[in-house]
Write a protein that holds these residues in place. Structure first.
Motif, PDB file in Angstrom:
ATOM      1  N   PRO A 209       0.958  -1.401   0.140  1.00 39.41           N
ATOM      2  CA  PRO A 209      -0.415  -0.382   0.176  1.00 39.41           C
ATOM      3  C   PRO A 209       0.734   1.147   0.209  1.00 39.41           C
ATOM      4  N   GLY A 210       1.412   1.353   0.803  1.00 32.47           N
ATOM      5  CA  GLY A 210       3.370   2.119   0.543  1.00 32.47           C
ATOM      6  C   GLY A 210       3.989   2.032  -0.889  1.00 32.47           C
ATOM      7  N   GLY A 211       3.531   1.561  -1.581  1.00 33.57           N
ATOM      8  CA  GLY A 211       3.750   1.884  -3.047  1.00 33.57           C
ATOM      9  C   GLY A 211       5.683   1.272  -3.031  1.00 33.57           C
ATOM     10  N   ILE A 212       7.296   2.076  -4.245  1.00 29.21           N
ATOM     11  CA  ILE A 212       8.129   1.854  -3.978  1.00 29.21           C
ATOM     12  C   ILE A 212       8.983   1.930  -3.082  1.00 29.21           C
ATOM     13  N   ALA A 213       8.278   2.986  -1.812  1.00 29.93           N
ATOM     14  CA  ALA A 213       9.096   3.134  -1.027  1.00 29.93           C
ATOM     15  C   ALA A 213       8.443   2.341   0.147  1.00 29.93           C
ATOM     16  N   GLU A 214       7.790   1.620   0.088  1.00 30.25           N
ATOM     17  CA  GLU A 214       7.533   0.240   0.736  1.00 30.25           C
ATOM     18  C   GLU A 214       8.509  -0.744   0.490  1.00 30.25           C
ATOM     19  N   LEU A 215       8.992  -0.685  -0.469  1.00 31.35           N
ATOM     20  CA  LEU A 215       9.705  -1.983  -0.404  1.00 31.35           C
ATOM     21  C   LEU A 215      11.135  -1.936  -0.668  1.00 31.35           C
ATOM     22  N   ARG A 216      11.783  -0.682  -0.804  1.00 23.92           N
ATOM     23  CA  ARG A 216      12.546   0.113  -1.051  1.00 23.92           C
ATOM     24  C   ARG A 216      12.879   0.356   0.980  1.00 23.92           C
ATOM     25  N   ALA A 217      11.934   1.012   1.771  1.00 26.14           N
ATOM     26  CA  ALA A 217      12.474   0.656   2.850  1.00 26.14           C
ATOM     27  C   ALA A 217      12.746  -0.611   3.584  1.00 26.14           C
ATOM     28  N   THR A 218      11.689  -1.623   3.084  1.00 24.68           N
ATOM     29  CA  THR A 218      11.893  -3.210   4.171  1.00 24.68           C
ATOM     30  C   THR A 218      13.416  -4.067   3.226  1.00 24.68           C
TER      31      THR A 218
END
Length: 577
Positions: A209-218
């Motif tokens: 739900p947070g988009g690519i920024a969510e993947l990047r942070a993970t």
């Protein structure tokens, strides 16, 4: 297509060589649609729209000779953000039926600052394959609102577990936006695995739900813990399926992206209704752009490709296919981990060992030979070959094998030793789906056999893959094709896990890390092979050997079928029993 922010305007472009007209469709907050004609520029269509920016929602329509259908709202094949998941509806496949109410909108998204991080994962390490949604849906420590998302993988409890069992990289099953196969909704089922993507760069909003920024942070959180990230990508087909399937993106813009036989029919080497045509340079450009996107925007270590033989078809498999040279020539991609599932369903589709030097390959012969040995109908010689790196498959220099005893596709490890045949009735296909000849058995001592399989895996030379939950006895109740079970069949039970087995795997992993000779790729021809009583084995002994000892430097691997036991000793430590 690209949607590039340029000051107070956005420049759009899309490839559609055979279209007579293409429109950019902009949507307001109430869902109202405004159509702007695009201008042809060779094979592309372009338009720059002032007064809009990040967050603008858009789609496309194209008109021309069949199969063009101006009634179909189309998703940008290069979209990086969608405002909603795909949902299958029969109207998506009906010619002339307007689908604006049914199709996600792409969202104009500004790129994050580009990354170029060196991969953490090195061949020889432990890869942990997981389904993002199923992995945390029942995790008691993850907040309820975060369960089933990519962000949940960054939770301290999840990272602590991964570190405990010695994971070097997680391999995330597909996370880009997918659509259910059309036969599933009438059965009350949905796709739980994601192997039916529509566009290759947009993350599924249900998982991210947070988009690519969510993947990047993970990815950053996992890297901080010393754990790399590999993405399982599907480029063999798209969810538009056969000619009766939905028109969602490429089919409505550039139908030549799909491989066709001389008579015009769709080639189906992926067994899913269509096959992307990697002989088409435009398909390869989209493929390479997608890989670069996930490297620069999320910092991933590399990629595993589903049914990867398709990548090198034109139409037959070619080990010197252009895509391999294009990856090798790209300074950003050449350093990434590339893993092939080296088969597809088309003619000549089984290509284990045929991918380029430097690519890792899933080795199903390891899985089957190891299982047969412990089932009792496989020979010690075959097992020894697999333990030593499968030199019969990968040549004389180094192993590129990804060894596994269970993966997402097939029985779980626990079910392998508890079922003699598949139990897939819940999938609604009268138990006809899934692999009917899988090597499995009802063990008299399933706990001992599961430990023997795991110890064999960790004692093998090459890269190893552990399927999430197998370290603590995950079951799918005999379903060996649980792709349509988005429920407690595939949602991992964290509270009921076998903690003794989990501790056993953690000790095996620590021992493997110390026994570095098991993690090196170069084939060694100075291995010692001995019988269980310590006498050297010759060729005639292998046929009836009940076990053996493999000696390499200070490491000794002992395999004893009668005792259901594998031990690893590195001169200082011995593996757990």
């Amino acid at each position: 297509m690209t949607a590039t922010i340029a000051g107070d305007a956005v420049a759009f472009s899309v490839r559609s060589p055979r279209a007579d007209a293409v429109w950019l469709c902009l949507f307001d907050e109430d869902g109202g649609e405004g159509r702007i004609p695009m201008q042809r520029d060779g094979d592309d269509w372009r338009v720059t729209v002032p007064g809009i920016g990040e967050g603008a929602r858009y789609g496309l329509r194209a008109d021309g000779p069949p199969p063009f259908d101006v009634a179909k709202l189309l998703v940008d094949p290069a979209a990086v953000t969608l405002d909603r998941p795909f949902a299958y509806d029969p109207l998506l496949g009906i010619v002339g039926q307007d689908t604006a109410a049914l199709v996600p909108r792409a969202v104009v998204t500004a790129p994050l600052p580009a990354l170029d991080l060196p991969p953490l994962f090195e061949p020889g390490g432990v890869i942990y394959e997981l389904n993002v949604r199923g992995f945390t849906m029942r995790h008691p420590d993850v907040p309820a609102a975060q369960r089933g998302t990519i962000a949940a993988l960054a939770h301290p409890a999840v990272i602590a577990h991964l570190r405990h069992i010695g994971v070097d990289a997680v391999e995330l099953m597909p996370i880009v936006a997918w659509i259910d196969e059309r036969h599933l909704p009438p059965l009350g089922l949905s796709n739980a695995w994601g192997y039916n993507p529509v566009v290759p760069m947009a993350l599924d909003p249900r998982l991210a739900p947070g988009g690519i920024a969510e993947l990047r942070a993970t990815v950053a959180a996992l890297r901080a813990a010393g754990i790399g990230v590999i993405l399982d990508l599907v480029f063999n087909h798209t969810g538009e399926s056969d000619l009766l399937g939905p028109t969602l993106s490429l089919r409505g813009l550039d139908d030549a992206a799909y491989a066709r036989a001389p008579d015009g029919t769709l080639i189906n080497d992926a067994g899913t209704g269509n096959t992307l045509d990697f002989a088409n340079p435009a398909v390869r450009r989209l493929f390479l752009a997608s890989l670069r996107h996930f490297v620069t925007q999320a910092g991933v270590d590399g990629f595993r490709f589903d049914l990867a033989t398709v990548l090198a078809r034109g139409p037959g498999f070619d080990a010197a296919a252009p895509v391999f040279a294009e990856i090798a020539a790209d300074p950003l991609l050449a350093r990434r981990v590339m893993i092939a599932e080296p088969w597809d369903t088309g003619p000549g589709g089984y290509q284990l060992g045929a991918f380029p030097d430097g690519w890792l390959e899933w080795n199903d012969r390891f899985r089957d030979d190891v299982r047969r040995f412990w089932r009792g109908d496989g020979g010690a010689g075959a097992l020894a070959t697999r333990l030593a790196g499968s030199s019969d498959v990968f040549g004389a220099h180094r192993t590129r094998s990804v060894n596994f005893v269970a993966a997402h596709d097939g029985f779980t490890l626990a079910d392998t030793v508890r079922y003699a045949e598949r139990r897939n009735h819940a999938n609604g296909e009268d138990n006809r789906d899934g692999h009917h000849g899988e090597v499995c058995w009802i063990s008299a001592d399933p706990h001992a056999d599961a430990r023997a399989l795991l110890a064999t895996l960790f004692a093998s030379r090459g890269t190893i893959l552990l399927c999430a939950g197998d370290e603590f006895g995950r079951t799918q109740r005999g379903n060996n094709n649980a792709y349509a079970q988005d429920n407690d069949v595939t949602w991992i039970d964290w509270t009921g896990r076998d903690r003794d087995l989990e501790a056993f795997v953690a000790r095996l992993s620590a021992l493997r890390r110390d026994a570095s000779v098991l993690r090196t790729a170069a084939f060694r021809h100075d291995l010692g092979w001995f019988s269980l009583d310590g006498t050297p084995l010759d060729d005639a002994d292998w046929a009836c050997a009940p076990g053996f000892v493999m000696v390499l430097d200070d490491v000794r691997v002992t395999v004893d079928r009668a005792a259901r036991l594998v031990t690893i000793a590195d001169g200082r430590r011995a593996s757990p029993r």
